[in-house]
Scaffold this active site. Structure first.
Site, PDB file in Angstrom:
ATOM      1  N   LYS A 145       0.957  -1.058   0.049  1.00  0.00           N
ATOM      2  CA  LYS A 145      -0.156   0.094   0.010  1.00  0.00           C
ATOM      3  C   LYS A 145       0.718   1.194   0.117  1.00  0.00           C
ATOM      4  CE  LYS A 145      -1.532   2.555   3.190  1.00  0.00           C
ATOM      5  NZ  LYS A 145      -1.309   3.873   2.306  1.00  0.00           N
ATOM      6  N   GLU A 180      10.351   1.049  10.118  1.00  0.00           N
ATOM      7  CA  GLU A 180      11.359   2.264   9.898  1.00  0.00           C
ATOM      8  C   GLU A 180      10.434   3.679  10.108  1.00  0.00           C
ATOM      9  OE1 GLU A 180      14.452   1.954   9.120  1.00  0.00           O
ATOM     10  OE2 GLU A 180      14.386   0.069   8.397  1.00  0.00           O
ATOM     11  N   CYS A 223      13.469  10.998   6.626  1.00  0.00           N
ATOM     12  CA  CYS A 223      13.638  10.647   8.011  1.00  0.00           C
ATOM     13  C   CYS A 223      15.281  10.526   8.553  1.00  0.00           C
ATOM     14  CB  CYS A 223      13.199   9.221   8.335  1.00  0.00           C
ATOM     15  SG  CYS A 223      13.861   8.132   7.318  1.00  0.00           S
ATOM     16  N   GLU A 238      10.282  16.143  14.739  1.00  0.00           N
ATOM     17  CA  GLU A 238      10.999  16.224  13.126  1.00  0.00           C
ATOM     18  C   GLU A 238      10.510  17.188  12.105  1.00  0.00           C
ATOM     19  OE1 GLU A 238       9.600  12.255  11.407  1.00  0.00           O
ATOM     20  OE2 GLU A 238      11.585  12.222  10.602  1.00  0.00           O
TER      21      GLU A 238
HETATM   22  P1  ADP Z   1       3.633  10.817   7.062  1.00  0.00           P
HETATM   23  O1  ADP Z   1       3.655  11.655   8.252  1.00  0.00           O
HETATM   24  O2  ADP Z   1       5.066  10.794   6.516  1.00  0.00           O
HETATM   25  O3  ADP Z   1       2.660  10.914   6.072  1.00  0.00           O
HETATM   26  P2  ADP Z   1       2.388   8.484   7.942  1.00  0.00           P
HETATM   27  O4  ADP Z   1       2.908   7.596   9.060  1.00  0.00           O
HETATM   28  O5  ADP Z   1       1.254   9.324   8.173  1.00  0.00           O
HETATM   29  O6  ADP Z   1       3.580   9.395   7.710  1.00  0.00           O
HETATM   30  O7  ADP Z   1       2.243   7.694   6.524  1.00  0.00           O
HETATM   31  C1  ADP Z   1       2.914   6.743   6.111  1.00  0.00           C
HETATM   32  C2  ADP Z   1       2.191   5.713   5.366  1.00  0.00           C
HETATM   33  O8  ADP Z   1       1.078   5.100   6.313  1.00  0.00           O
HETATM   34  C3  ADP Z   1       1.051   6.004   4.214  1.00  0.00           C
HETATM   35  O9  ADP Z   1       1.187   5.010   3.186  1.00  0.00           O
HETATM   36  C4  ADP Z   1      -0.145   6.209   4.971  1.00  0.00           C
HETATM   37  O10 ADP Z   1      -1.276   6.073   3.997  1.00  0.00           O
HETATM   38  C5  ADP Z   1      -0.019   5.215   6.008  1.00  0.00           C
HETATM   39  N1  ADP Z   1      -0.901   5.309   7.162  1.00  0.00           N
HETATM   40  C6  ADP Z   1      -1.388   6.492   7.805  1.00  0.00           C
HETATM   41  N2  ADP Z   1      -2.292   6.243   8.723  1.00  0.00           N
HETATM   42  C7  ADP Z   1      -2.432   4.931   8.842  1.00  0.00           C
HETATM   43  C8  ADP Z   1      -3.198   3.982   9.461  1.00  0.00           C
HETATM   44  N3  ADP Z   1      -3.832   4.333  10.625  1.00  0.00           N
HETATM   45  N4  ADP Z   1      -2.848   2.648   9.175  1.00  0.00           N
HETATM   46  C9  ADP Z   1      -2.238   2.180   8.040  1.00  0.00           C
HETATM   47  N5  ADP Z   1      -1.503   2.995   7.418  1.00  0.00           N
HETATM   48  C10 ADP Z   1      -1.527   4.179   7.640  1.00  0.00           C
END
Ligand code: ADP
Length: 487
Positions: free
Chosen positions: A181, A257, A291, A388
Site C-alpha cells: 500500500k 522504519e 527521516c 522532526e
Molecule cells: P507521514 O507523516 O510521513 O505522511 P504517515 O505515517 O502518516 O507518515 O504515513 C506513512 C504511510 O502510512 C502512508 O502510506 C499512509 O497512508 C499510511 N498510514 C497512515 N495512517 C495509517 C493507519 N492508521 N493505518 C495504516 N497505514 C496508515
C-alpha cells in the site's frame, strides 16, 4: 517525453492477482502535483473488500512462489533492475510530478531505488543454512531459512520508488508474496514499478498493489488476516506504534522504519569545508523531507558563527521552483500541513529567542512552498529541537565541550542517524560508541546505501532494510536435530 504521455502509461487500477482492476464501486482518488496544486491523475481507491481480495491473492500465490528456485526469483529481480535502468528518466519525471523533488534528485533516487532490486537479486541465491555436530556429539544440528509468508508493506510518500523497492525486492528474493500500500499522496511510482515487475514475468498474485484514501480500515483488515505473517512499515512513529499494536494479536514479524531527529555535530577540530558541504546535503536533500535529514546542527561555539554564515550564504543562493525547472534545488513541500508545520516550528524558535538568518516564509500558491531557512542560537526547549522538521529548515545550537554535544545529541526519543564532523580519529571512535543511533555519518552527510543495514534505535524503529540483514527480515529460521548417524 511529454508529461501527459508518461502519465497515460501509468496504470489506474489496483493490481490484484495479476490484473489491473477498478476499485469496488468504481471509487477513485485524486493525485496532485504539489508544485502546482493541479490534478495529475485519478486512480482506484481501494475498499476493505479490495484489500481482502489482494490478501487472498497473496496467500494463494505464496506456496508456488516460495517453491520457485531462488535463481529464478533472482533472475526476475535482475530483469526488473535492467528495465528500471532503461526507464530511469520516466521514473524520475514521474516522482518529480507526484512528489515534487527536483529532477536531479529524482534521478538519484532511481539509482538508489534500483540498487535494492539489484542487491536483492544477488542476495536471493545466497541464503544459507548450517550443519554441524552438537557439542555432546550425540546429534546433528541443521539450521535452515524459510520465507515468512505473505507480507503487508506500507510505504510513505517521500521516496516513492526507493521505499517500495527496499521492501518488495527482499520479500521476493526470500520467497514471500506481498500486498503493498503506497502512500495515497504518491501512489503512481509504485504502480509504475509494479507494471515493470509484471513485464519482467512476475507470476500473478506475488505482488498486489492497493492504493487507497482509507489507509486505516483497509490496513486493519489486512493486518488482522490470520494468513498474513509479516508487516513492514515506513512512516511516522505514531502510526508505527498503532500498527505494532494491531500486529500483536497475530504475533506478526514487523519491520518499522519510523521518525528521526538526527543530530549533526561539528567539533572544533572539523574540516569546515567538508562540514558545510555535508550539512547542505544532510539538510536539503528531498527539501528536508527525509527521516535521515539532519534536524539539529550542534556546532562548537568557536566555529558556530563562521559555520552559520557559510550555510546562510549557500541557502540564500538556492533556487525554489517546480522540480522540472533547471537549477531548482528546493521543490515544494508535500502539502499544506507540511508548510504549516515548518512555519510553526520556525515561529516558535524565533519567539523563544532564536535568530532568523535566512528564509522563514511560506510562498504564495499555487503549490506548497516554504523558503529554505536558517535559524541560529536556537534555545533548548524549542519545539524544533524535539520534533522532526521534515522541511528545509536548518536549526543551529552551539555547544562547549564533547560531553555537552553528546548530551544534546542523545536528548531525544529518536535514534535513527547521527552525523559527526571531526578530524580526530579517537573522537570519531568515541562518537560511534556514545551516540544512540542505528546509523552514523562520520565526516559525510548522506549514509543511505542498498548494501548497508538501514534502521534506527529507540523510537526510530525495529529491524533493518538493505545489506545482508535486509533479506533476513523476510526469512524465518528452523533448527532441526537428528541423531548422530554413526550411532
Ligand atoms: P507521514 O507523516 O510521513 O505522511 P504517515 O505515517 O502518516 O507518515 O504515513 C506513512 C504511510 O502510512 C502512508 O502510506 C499512509 O497512508 C499510511 N498510514 C497512515 N495512517 C495509517 C493507519 N492508521 N493505518 C495504516 N497505514 C496508515
Amino acid at each position: 517525453m511529454h508529461e501527459s504521455e508518461l502519465l497515460a502509461r501509468v496504470p489506474e487500477g489496483l493490481l490484484i492477482n495479476g490484473e489491473w482492476r477498478p476499485a469496488e464501486g468504481g471509487r477513485t482518488l485524486d493525485v496532485h502535483d504539489p508544485a502546482t496544486g493541479q490534478l495529475v491523475k485519478q486512480i482506484a481507491d481501494a475498499s476493505v473488500a479490495d484489500g481482502k481480495a489482494a490478501m487472498d491473492a497473496a496467500a494463494a500465490a505464496f506456496p508456488a512462489w516460495a517453491a520457485t528456485p531462488a535463481r529464478e526469483r533472482a533472475e526476475l529481480l535482475r530483469h526488473t533492475f535492467d528495465l528500471l535502468k532503461d526507464r530511469a528518466e520516466d521514473f524520475a519525471l514521474l516522482m518529480t510530478i507526484e512528489m515534487g523533488k527536483p529532477l536531479a534528485e529524482a534521478r538519484g533516487e532511481v539509482t538508489y531505488g534500483a540498487e535494492f532490486v539489484r542487491w536483492f537479486s544477488e542476495e536471493a541465491a545466497h541464503v544459507q543454512g548450517r550443519y554441524g555436530a552438537n557439542p555432546e556429539g550425540t546429534g546433528r544440528m541443521i539450521v535452515s531459512q524459510h520465507p515468512v509468508g505473505p507480507c503487508y508493506l506500507i510505504t510513505p510518500w517521500n521516496f516513492p520508488l526507493a521505499m517500495a523497492t527496499r521492501k518488495i525486492a527482499p520479500a521476493l528474493a526470500a520467497g514471500c508474496t506481498v500486498v503493498i500500500k503506497p502512500a495515497e499522496l504518491t501512489p503512481l511510482t509504485t504502480m509504475f514499478f509494479a507494471q515493470l515487475l509484471v513485464e519482467a514475468g512476475l507470476p500473478a498474485g506475488v505482488v498486489n498493489v492497493v492504493t487507497t484514501s482509507t489507509a486505516g480500515p483497509v490496513s486493519e483488515a489486512i493486518i488482522g488476516d490470520p494468513r498474513l505473517r509479516k508487516l513492514s512499515f515506513t512512516g511516522s512513529t505514531p502510526v508505527g506504534q498503532r500498527l505494532l499494536a494491531q500486529a500483536a494479536p497475530g504475533v506478526l514479524r514487523t519491520s518499522m522504519e519510523l521518525g528521526g531527529n538526527a543530530p549533526f555535530i561539528v567539533f572544533d577540530d572539523a574540516d569546515l569545508d567538508k562540514a558545510v558541504a555535508g550539512a547542505m546535503a544532510a539538510k536539503f536533500r528531498n527539501v528536508g523531507q527525509a527521516c535521515t535529514a539532519a534536524n539539529r546542527f550542534i556546532v562548537h561555539r568557536s566555529l558556530v558563527e563562521e559555520f552559520t554564515e557559510r550555510v546562510t550564504a549557500q541557502v540564500k543562493g538556492m533556487k525554489i521552483g517546480r522540480g522540472t525547472e533547471s537549477g531548482v534545488s528546493i521543490g515544494p513541500l508535500i502539502d499544506d500541513r507540511a508548510v504549516a508545520k515548518a512555519r510553526q516550528l520556525v515561529d516558535d524558535a524565533v519567539e523563544r529567542g532564536a535568530e532568523l538568518r535566512a528564509g522563514g516564509q511560506a510562498l504564495e500558491g499555487p503549490g506548497t512552498f516554504y523558503e529554505p531557512t536558517v535559524v541560529s542560537d536556537v534555545p533548548e526547549g524549542s519545539d524544533i529541537l524535539r520534533e522532526e522538521i521534515f522541511g528545509p529548515v536548518l536549526a543551529i545550537v552551539p555547544f562547549d565541550d564533547e560531553d555537552d554535544a553528546v548530551r544534546i545529541a542523545n536528548d531525544t526519543e529518536y535514534g535513527l542517524v547521527s552525523y559527526v564532523y571531526t578530524e580526530n580519529l579517537a573522537r570519531g571512535q568515541r562518537m560511534i560508541e556514545r551516540l544512540e543511533t542505528g546509523m552514523m555519518g562520520l565526516n559525510i552527510g548522506v549514509v543511505s546505501n542498498a548494501a548497508a543495514p538501514f534502521g534506527g534505535w529507540k523510537f526510530s524503529g525495529l529491524g533493518r532494510e538493505g545489506g545482508a540483514e535486509g533479506i533476513h527480515e523476510y526469512l524465518q529460521t528452523k533448527y532441526t536435530l537428528t541423531p548422530n548417524p554413526f550411532g
